[in-house]
Design a protein around this motif. Structure first.
Motif, short mmCIF file in Angstrom:
data_model
loop_
_atom_site.label_atom_id
_atom_site.label_comp_id
_atom_site.label_asym_id
_atom_site.label_seq_id
_atom_site.Cartn_x
_atom_site.Cartn_y
_atom_site.Cartn_z
N UNK A 1 0.97 60.26 90.27
CA UNK A 1 1.63 59.24 91.10
C UNK A 1 2.20 58.12 90.24
N UNK A 2 1.45 57.72 89.21
CA UNK A 2 1.97 56.70 88.29
C UNK A 2 3.24 57.20 87.60
N UNK A 3 3.24 58.46 87.21
CA UNK A 3 4.41 59.03 86.55
C UNK A 3 5.62 59.02 87.48
N UNK A 4 5.40 59.38 88.74
CA UNK A 4 6.50 59.38 89.71
C UNK A 4 7.02 57.96 89.92
N UNK A 5 6.11 57.00 90.08
CA UNK A 5 6.51 55.61 90.29
C UNK A 5 7.15 55.00 89.05
N UNK A 6 6.91 55.57 87.88
CA UNK A 6 7.52 55.10 86.64
C UNK A 6 8.86 55.78 86.38
N UNK A 7 9.42 56.40 87.41
CA UNK A 7 10.72 57.07 87.32
C UNK A 7 10.76 58.22 86.34
N UNK A 8 9.66 58.95 86.23
CA UNK A 8 9.64 60.10 85.34
C UNK A 8 10.49 61.28 85.86
N UNK A 9 10.56 61.54 87.18
CA UNK A 9 11.37 62.69 87.62
C UNK A 9 12.82 62.68 87.12
#
Length: 184
Positions: free
Chosen positions: A34-42
């Motif tokens: 979730x942190x990765x998604x919120x950090x604009x990783x996608x």
């Protein structure tokens, strides 16, 4: 944290290491997804998927990372994994790549998104990559030698068609069936 990790990575070897490390972290600590998604990783991983011509291993790892993120993140974060940028890069791979490992990884990632957020996946696919459904149907036809219809997806397993395929090919057909079912 994750966006800083990926900033200014131009070297494919470094990108590959970064993606594998991120995927490992997500699998070990699911909350990191979730942190990765919120950090604009996608969208950053979508850029890594665009390496499919230069370095298929980077694109494969990036797609698998998106799949792992999608499977592990909180349900309200899943739609970010189906952003227009991500779907557009995945569509390019499905339509133009000839490397089976890259295509299979992208299909696995798309299936993870579709399984967790079917309506979002379908709506964003129609909005951003309307030709994807046709491309998936072509891949399905090539994989099993028959047209995709709603009725033959369950029959594929019953009539022995899947048994003649290798295990990775069977997994690909299952992903294609799920994706086509969600998009219809």
């Amino acid at each position: 944290m994750f966006s800083v990790f990926f900033d200014n990575i131009a070297d494919p070897d470094t990108a590959l290491i970064a993606v594998y490390a991120t995927q490992k972290a997500i699998r070990i600590v699911p909350a990191a997804a979730s942190e990765a998604v919120r950090s604009d990783l996608p969208p950053i991983l979508a850029g890594a998927i665009s390496f499919w011509r230069r370095d298929p291993a980077v694109a494969t790892a990036a797609a698998l990372c998106i799949g792992a993120m999608t499977e592990s993140c909180a349900s309200n974060d899943v739609p970010a994994c189906a952003s227009g940028d991500v779907l557009e890069e995945m569509d390019r791979v499905v339509r133009f790549a000839h490397d089976n490992a890259v295509v299979s990884a992208v299909l696995k990632a798309m299936a993870a998104i579709a399984a967790r957020a079917a309506a979002t996946f379908a709506a964003r696919t129609r909005a951003h990559v309307p030709r994807l459904e046709g491309s998936l149907a072509v891949l399905y036809r090539k994989a099993i030698g028959a047209e995709y219809t709603q009725s033959n997806t369950s029959g594929v397993e019953d009539d022995g068609t899947l048994s003649r395929l290798s295990l990775p090919e069977q997994e690909t057909v299952r992903h294609l069936s799920l994706l086509l079912h969600v998009l219809r």
